[in-house]
Motif scaffolding. Structure first.
Motif, PDB file in Angstrom:
ATOM      1  N   UNK A 139       0.861  -1.287   0.176  1.00 24.55           N
ATOM      2  CA  UNK A 139       0.425   0.394  -0.504  1.00 24.55           C
ATOM      3  C   UNK A 139       0.591   1.312   0.018  1.00 24.55           C
ATOM      4  N   UNK A 140       2.326   1.032   0.136  1.00 24.13           N
ATOM      5  CA  UNK A 140       3.342   2.490   0.432  1.00 24.13           C
ATOM      6  C   UNK A 140       3.717   2.457  -0.879  1.00 24.13           C
ATOM      7  N   UNK A 141       4.314   3.558  -1.503  1.00 24.49           N
ATOM      8  CA  UNK A 141       4.659   3.453  -2.784  1.00 24.49           C
ATOM      9  C   UNK A 141       6.368   3.428  -2.198  1.00 24.49           C
ATOM     10  N   UNK A 142       6.900   4.124  -3.765  1.00 26.61           N
ATOM     11  CA  UNK A 142       7.803   4.076  -4.034  1.00 26.61           C
ATOM     12  C   UNK A 142       8.595   5.463  -4.336  1.00 26.61           C
ATOM     13  N   UNK A 143       9.652   6.084  -3.447  1.00 23.78           N
ATOM     14  CA  UNK A 143      10.168   7.202  -3.655  1.00 23.78           C
ATOM     15  C   UNK A 143      11.328   7.649  -4.115  1.00 23.78           C
ATOM     16  N   UNK A 144      11.600   7.899  -5.213  1.00 27.78           N
ATOM     17  CA  UNK A 144      13.532   7.711  -6.142  1.00 27.78           C
ATOM     18  C   UNK A 144      13.742   9.336  -6.643  1.00 27.78           C
ATOM     19  N   UNK A 145      14.685   9.662  -5.527  1.00 28.74           N
ATOM     20  CA  UNK A 145      15.202  10.600  -6.531  1.00 28.74           C
ATOM     21  C   UNK A 145      16.357  10.325  -7.137  1.00 28.74           C
ATOM     22  N   UNK A 146      17.352  11.114  -8.259  1.00 30.14           N
ATOM     23  CA  UNK A 146      18.061  11.332  -9.424  1.00 30.14           C
ATOM     24  C   UNK A 146      18.958  12.197  -8.749  1.00 30.14           C
ATOM     25  N   UNK A 147      20.015  11.476  -7.984  1.00 28.94           N
ATOM     26  CA  UNK A 147      21.342  12.199  -8.421  1.00 28.94           C
ATOM     27  C   UNK A 147      21.920  12.316  -9.612  1.00 28.94           C
ATOM     28  N   UNK A 148      22.655  13.510  -9.942  1.00 32.90           N
ATOM     29  CA  UNK A 148      24.237  13.328 -10.690  1.00 32.90           C
ATOM     30  C   UNK A 148      23.642  13.099 -11.920  1.00 32.90           C
ATOM     31  N   UNK A 149      24.541  12.810 -12.831  1.00 31.21           N
ATOM     32  CA  UNK A 149      24.385  11.877 -13.917  1.00 31.21           C
ATOM     33  C   UNK A 149      22.841  11.575 -14.993  1.00 31.21           C
ATOM     34  N   UNK A 150      22.149  12.155 -15.648  1.00 30.82           N
ATOM     35  CA  UNK A 150      20.664  12.227 -15.950  1.00 30.82           C
ATOM     36  C   UNK A 150      20.951  10.257 -16.132  1.00 30.82           C
ATOM     37  N   UNK A 151      19.707   9.787 -16.498  1.00 29.79           N
ATOM     38  CA  UNK A 151      19.787   8.529 -16.625  1.00 29.79           C
ATOM     39  C   UNK A 151      18.026   8.328 -17.194  1.00 29.79           C
ATOM     40  N   UNK A 152      17.684   7.302 -17.895  1.00 36.19           N
ATOM     41  CA  UNK A 152      16.807   6.664 -18.828  1.00 36.19           C
ATOM     42  C   UNK A 152      16.442   5.898 -17.511  1.00 36.19           C
ATOM     43  N   UNK A 153      15.256   6.186 -17.129  1.00 46.63           N
ATOM     44  CA  UNK A 153      14.325   5.044 -16.265  1.00 46.63           C
ATOM     45  C   UNK A 153      13.618   4.016 -17.163  1.00 46.63           C
ATOM     46  N   UNK A 154      13.561   2.803 -17.244  1.00 45.15           N
ATOM     47  CA  UNK A 154      11.853   2.278 -17.833  1.00 45.15           C
ATOM     48  C   UNK A 154      11.301   2.091 -17.105  1.00 45.15           C
ATOM     49  N   UNK A 155       9.878   2.468 -17.184  1.00 44.21           N
ATOM     50  CA  UNK A 155       8.731   1.793 -16.196  1.00 44.21           C
ATOM     51  C   UNK A 155       7.628   1.106 -17.093  1.00 44.21           C
ATOM     52  N   UNK A 156       6.999   0.120 -16.723  1.00 41.28           N
ATOM     53  CA  UNK A 156       6.127  -0.844 -18.187  1.00 41.28           C
ATOM     54  C   UNK A 156       4.661  -1.122 -16.956  1.00 41.28           C
ATOM     55  N   UNK A 157       4.787  -2.859 -17.421  1.00 37.79           N
ATOM     56  CA  UNK A 157       2.815  -2.815 -16.603  1.00 37.79           C
ATOM     57  C   UNK A 157       3.864  -4.164 -16.108  1.00 37.79           C
ATOM     58  N   UNK A 158       2.588  -4.919 -15.157  1.00 41.26           N
ATOM     59  CA  UNK A 158       2.539  -5.872 -14.496  1.00 41.26           C
ATOM     60  C   UNK A 158       3.490  -7.149 -14.543  1.00 41.26           C
ATOM     61  N   UNK A 159       3.950  -7.085 -15.381  1.00 40.36           N
ATOM     62  CA  UNK A 159       4.213  -8.640 -16.448  1.00 40.36           C
ATOM     63  C   UNK A 159       6.065  -8.041 -17.368  1.00 40.36           C
ATOM     64  N   UNK A 160       6.746  -8.353 -17.341  1.00 38.52           N
ATOM     65  CA  UNK A 160       7.912  -8.166 -17.600  1.00 38.52           C
ATOM     66  C   UNK A 160       7.766  -7.514 -19.136  1.00 38.52           C
TER      67      UNK A 160
END
Length: 212
Positions: A139-160
């Protein structure tokens, strides 16, 4: 083969429950750098071993009441650093303040993290698609903070195999996901070469979770 969506910097296509907070961390960054340096002295980053016996390319450590670890016996949250035998460093106040503010802004006002995973990427490293599912209460979320070099984050669905969206992450950006996207597969594409004025040739990621 996965279908990739890359709407440039348009995060309106993020899955339900996910929210990008562009530059939300900027007011906290100076204090975060000081606090982070202190945490890393107490609990240096290290390359953990997966249950399959492979060394993770991304170095990591933790702060807070609990820390996520990986080893031959599996994944777990522990209250002590197995490298030193000591409790993990306390979560700095500025870390907690940013996590709470970001979660509330994203629609999760009851979130209180007890763990902060600190991932250190250097150019050429990546984090493959995975789910965060070692926590007791989704029920609790994930909080993600980015620092430094840029990145490309991937986010999809409930199946790989579900389509993924590629989301640019820059210094000070915060991404929050929970609710229907809490168990979404996600990862980080290979970090490109570069030099950040404060963090040098690396990217650090603070990932706040409620583990217990």
């Amino acid at each position: 083969m996965q279908t990739e969506l890359f709407p440039l910097d348009d995060t309106r296509l993020l899955p339900d429950g996910a929210k990008m907070l562009r530059a939300f961390g900027q007011p906290y960054l100076a204090d975060i750098k000081t606090a982070l340096d202190d945490v890393l002295v107490q609990a240096p980053t290290r390359h953990m071993i997966t249950p399959g016996g492979h060394k993770m390319s991304v170095a990591m450590t933790n702060c807070g009441d609990f820390g996520w670890v990986s080893g031959p016996s599996g994944y777990a949250y522990l209250d002590r650093d197995p490298l030193t035998g000591r409790h993990w460093p306390n979560m700095p106040e500025v870390f907690m303040a940013l996590a709470l503010d970001a979660a509330a802004r994203a629609g999760y006002p009851l979130f209180t993290p007890d763990a902060c995973l600190i991932n250190l990427y250097v150019p050429g490293t990546r984090l493959s698609l995975h789910q965060d599912k070692n926590e007791r209460d989704f029920d609790h979320p994930i909080v993600s903070v980015s620092l430094g070099l840029p990145a490309t984050f991937e986010i999809g669905g409930l199946k790989r195999s579900d389509p993924v969206q590629l989301v640019p992450m820059r210094h000070g950006d915060v991404l929050v996901w929970g609710g229907p996207s809490r168990l979404a597969f996600h990862g980080v594409r290979t970090i490109r070469k570069g030099i950040h004025p404060e963090y040098g040739a690396q990217r650090l990621n603070l990932t706040f979770r409620r583990s217990q």
